[in-house]
Design a protein around this motif. Structure first.
Motif, PDB file in Angstrom:
ATOM      1  N   TYR A 183       0.859  -1.181   0.000  1.00  0.00           N
ATOM      2  CA  TYR A 183       0.000   0.000   0.000  1.00  0.00           C
ATOM      3  C   TYR A 183       0.896   1.231   0.000  1.00  0.00           C
ATOM      4  CZ  TYR A 183      -3.550  -3.362   1.302  1.00  0.00           C
ATOM      5  OH  TYR A 183      -4.385  -4.451   1.319  1.00  0.00           O
ATOM      6  N   ARG A 184       0.656   2.119  -0.981  1.00  0.00           N
ATOM      7  CA  ARG A 184       1.454   3.337  -1.096  1.00  0.00           C
ATOM      8  C   ARG A 184       0.571   4.545  -0.846  1.00  0.00           C
ATOM      9  NH1 ARG A 184       6.150   1.977  -5.034  1.00  0.00           N
ATOM     10  NH2 ARG A 184       5.976  -0.271  -4.958  1.00  0.00           N
ATOM     11  N   GLY A 185       1.181   5.525  -0.243  1.00  0.00           N
ATOM     12  CA  GLY A 185       0.440   6.736   0.034  1.00  0.00           C
ATOM     13  C   GLY A 185       1.372   7.906   0.271  1.00  0.00           C
ATOM     14  N   ILE A 186       0.776   9.056   0.497  1.00  0.00           N
ATOM     15  CA  ILE A 186       1.539  10.274   0.767  1.00  0.00           C
ATOM     16  C   ILE A 186       1.001  10.875   2.060  1.00  0.00           C
ATOM     17  CG2 ILE A 186       2.140  12.577  -0.069  1.00  0.00           C
ATOM     18  CD1 ILE A 186       1.755  11.520  -2.921  1.00  0.00           C
ATOM     19  N   MET A 187       1.920  11.184   2.972  1.00  0.00           N
ATOM     20  CA  MET A 187       1.522  11.797   4.242  1.00  0.00           C
ATOM     21  C   MET A 187       1.218  13.273   4.019  1.00  0.00           C
ATOM     22  SD  MET A 187       4.202   9.893   6.799  1.00  0.00           S
ATOM     23  CE  MET A 187       3.436  10.504   8.277  1.00  0.00           C
ATOM     24  N   ASP A 188       0.657  13.917   5.026  1.00  0.00           N
ATOM     25  CA  ASP A 188       0.275  15.327   4.920  1.00  0.00           C
ATOM     26  C   ASP A 188       1.455  16.244   4.608  1.00  0.00           C
ATOM     27  OD1 ASP A 188      -2.349  14.679   5.446  1.00  0.00           O
ATOM     28  OD2 ASP A 188      -2.185  15.064   7.606  1.00  0.00           O
ATOM     29  N   ASP A 189       2.658  15.860   5.071  1.00  0.00           N
ATOM     30  CA  ASP A 189       3.822  16.715   4.808  1.00  0.00           C
ATOM     31  C   ASP A 189       4.503  16.387   3.479  1.00  0.00           C
ATOM     32  OD1 ASP A 189       4.988  14.291   5.393  1.00  0.00           O
ATOM     33  OD2 ASP A 189       6.319  15.037   6.958  1.00  0.00           O
ATOM     34  N   GLY A 190       3.924  15.465   2.677  1.00  0.00           N
ATOM     35  CA  GLY A 190       4.457  15.139   1.365  1.00  0.00           C
ATOM     36  C   GLY A 190       5.376  13.933   1.345  1.00  0.00           C
ATOM     37  N   THR A 191       5.615  13.329   2.487  1.00  0.00           N
ATOM     38  CA  THR A 191       6.486  12.153   2.546  1.00  0.00           C
ATOM     39  C   THR A 191       5.763  10.952   1.952  1.00  0.00           C
ATOM     40  OG1 THR A 191       7.465  12.994   4.594  1.00  0.00           O
ATOM     41  CG2 THR A 191       7.840  10.661   4.080  1.00  0.00           C
TER      42      THR A 191
END
Length: 72
Positions: free
Chosen positions: A54-62
């Motif tokens: 599962y891939r995603g992006i955190m709120d800070d762009g990480t």
């Protein structure tokens, strides 16, 4: 008289051997099972666990990638 001493020594020796075998049997069995498990895991051609990525992006762009392993 000599035969009774020989019989006694044979009995004592036999008891010592039986005692040693009874003491060593669990350890030998444990190592045997461990070796069999290792060989089974090495020689198994199909994977035991399914991998889900599962891939995603955190709120800070990480960027984050998570792997979930589930039994097949």
């Amino acid at each position: 008289m000599a035969s009774s001493i020989e019989d006694t020594l044979n009995d004592v020796g036999r008891e010592a051997i039986e005692h040693a075998l009874l003491e060593a049997a669990p350890a030998v069995l444990e190592y045997g099972v461990a070796i069999a498990g290792f060989l089974a895991s090495v020689l198994t051609t199909s994977p035991v666990l399914a991998e889900n990525f599962y891939r995603g992006i955190m709120d800070d762009g990480t960027q984050v990638t998570s792997v979930v392993l589930t039994p097949k």
